[in-house]
Scaffold this active site. Structure first.
Site, PDB file in Angstrom:
ATOM      1  N   ASP A   8       0.886  -1.168   0.000  1.00  0.00           N
ATOM      2  CA  ASP A   8       0.000   0.000   0.000  1.00  0.00           C
ATOM      3  C   ASP A   8       0.920   1.213   0.000  1.00  0.00           C
ATOM      4  O   ASP A   8       1.542   1.536   1.004  1.00  0.00           O
ATOM      5  CB  ASP A   8      -0.890  -0.020   1.250  1.00  0.00           C
ATOM      6  N   LYS A  70       2.830  11.401  -3.770  1.00  0.00           N
ATOM      7  CA  LYS A  70       1.869  10.652  -4.586  1.00  0.00           C
ATOM      8  C   LYS A  70       1.053  11.572  -5.479  1.00  0.00           C
ATOM      9  O   LYS A  70       0.634  11.181  -6.560  1.00  0.00           O
ATOM     10  CB  LYS A  70       0.965   9.865  -3.631  1.00  0.00           C
ATOM     11  N   GLU A 171      -7.215   0.659  -4.366  1.00  0.00           N
ATOM     12  CA  GLU A 171      -7.202   0.609  -2.894  1.00  0.00           C
ATOM     13  C   GLU A 171      -8.523   0.097  -2.300  1.00  0.00           C
ATOM     14  O   GLU A 171      -8.510  -0.774  -1.426  1.00  0.00           O
ATOM     15  CB  GLU A 171      -6.844   1.985  -2.327  1.00  0.00           C
ATOM     16  N   ASP A 193     -12.441   6.053   3.253  1.00  0.00           N
ATOM     17  CA  ASP A 193     -10.989   6.072   3.493  1.00  0.00           C
ATOM     18  C   ASP A 193     -10.520   7.482   3.849  1.00  0.00           C
ATOM     19  O   ASP A 193     -10.437   8.353   2.986  1.00  0.00           O
ATOM     20  CB  ASP A 193     -10.283   5.560   2.225  1.00  0.00           C
TER      21      ASP A 193
END
Ligand code: ADP
Ligand code: MG
Length: 372
Positions: A8, A70, A171, A193
């Site tokens: 992850d 990211k 994800e 999330d």
């Protein structure tokens, strides 16, 4: 043949997990942590630092320490909006319109994928040490909304790290896999999330092992860090009122404030009140000054109502886009360390009135699913 792991690659934290004897589990890094901060930096001596060591100099050496990478992976310069450019380090475009990150201490420029590769490299090295075998391949997760270029750039980062990326997995799909939903007939799942710097909602339809992302929504500028910042301001404002010193202007003090605030926030997920102690945080005319206080959960919650409000709309829009009503949802999966906050869990329950799945640690669930 080397081993394969699940990674992850988070905006804030990364996690590596492996399947052993048919069961997935998280591999601790060399420092003993189960999550590794997704931070890369260079020390004054040009030494490459990855993870916790880099994180520790985040505020102290902001131009040589790279977090939130990211958001730059697989993006061209002209695709970035102003908010993604609001990082403490320098980001610029090269003459081909690609994003480059200059580092003063090494006097070099890096592609975001190159820096992300260092994170993957550390995860893989620590996993190899634990397993006593080389790791040759990985399944790496990305947000459901990542486009082809972002997925390709994630693969490239893996290749730069010297591994082959066997699969790029969404994800939310990974989170659902961690709960074994692929083995059920038909299920409608809401994945909520809340990470360190981003908030993602995904609605999945799972039927006989086939995952279909029906809709996604979120807020790329909202995460656990915003909750930390509220505590930083609460501490700094009261200190300023008392001593007429703004601690936010002193890097050393701000680094300590930021770390103590995140720690307090995390502790308040488990207890109702927590002490905050920062001795020698500044020097006044009469000598050293300290912070010695307590923060109650209710006071903390009182600092964040607007942040909670911002979680509502993306869920409602995602539901509308999927064409489902809250009653149609079979399961809610909580993902991201931010969902450990009781106020966030309460809010999720008001949106979808069922008990959410949280038996797998929310900050590890995506890596566990990737390992599966
Ligand atoms: P990401 O997906 O962005 O990489 P994570 O899922 O690891 O991030 O979430 C990181 C965030 O979760 C951080 O803001 C961290 O402070 C927060 N967090 C971790 N543990 C807790 C906790 N016990 N209570 C509240 N927040 C927590
Ligand atoms: Mg995450």
């Amino acid at each position: 043949m080397g081993r394969i792991v699940g990674i992850d690659l988070g905006t804030t934290n990364s996690v590596v997990a492996v399947l052993e004897a048919g069961r997935p589990h998280v591999i601790a890094n060399a420092e003993g942590g189960r999550t590794t901060p997704s931070v890369v930096g260079y020390s004054k001596d040009q030494e490459l630092l990855v993870g916790q060591l880099a994180r520790r100099q985040l505020v102290l050496s902001p131009r040589n320490t790279f977090s939130n990478l990211k958001r730059f992976v697989g993006r061209d310069w002209d695709e970035l909006d102003d908010s993604s450019l609001s990082v403490p380090y320098t980001v610029r475009a090269n003459d081909r319109g690609q994003v480059r990150v200059p580092c003063p201490v090494t006097e070099r420029e890096y592609a975001p994928e190159e820096l992300v590769a260092s994170i993957i490299r550390k995860l893989v090295d620590d996993a190899s040490t634990y397993l006593g075998e080389t790791v040759e391949a990985a399944v790496v997760t990305v947000p459901a909304y990542f486009n082809d270029a972002q997925r390709q750039a994630t693969r490239d980062a893996g290749r730069l790290a010297g591994i082959s990326v066997e699969r790029i997995l969404n994800e939310p799909t990974a989170a659902a896999l961690a709960y074994g939903f692929d083995r059920s007939a038909v299920r409608r799942v809401l994945v909520f999330d809340l990470g360190g710097g981003t908030f993602d909602v995904s609605l999945l339809r799972i039927a006989n092992g086939v995952f279909d992302v029906k809709s996604t929504n979120g807020d790329t500028q909202l995460g656990g860090n915003d909750f930390d910042q509220r505590i930083v301001d609460w501490l700094a404002d009261s200190f300023q009122k008392e001593h007429s010193i703004d601690l936010r202007r002193d890097r050393q003090a701000l680094q300590r404030l930021t770390e103590a605030s995140e720690k307090a926030k995390q502790e308040l997920s488990g207890v109702l009140s927590t002490p905050i102690s920062l001795p020698f945080i500044a020097t006044g005319p009469e000598g050293p000054l300290h912070i010695e206080t307590n923060l109650d959960r209710s006071t903390f919650e009182g600092l964040c109502p607007d942040l909670l409000d911002r979680l509502l709309n993306p869920v409602q829009v995602a539901l509308r886009d999927s064409g489902w009503a809250p009653d149609d949802i079979d399961d809610v999966v909580l993902v991201g360390g931010g969902t450990r906050m009781p106020m966030v869990q309460q809010l999720v329950r008001t949106l979808v009135p069922i008990d959410p799945c949280q038996s797998v640690n929310p900050d590890e669930v995506v890596a566990i699913g990737a390992a599966v």
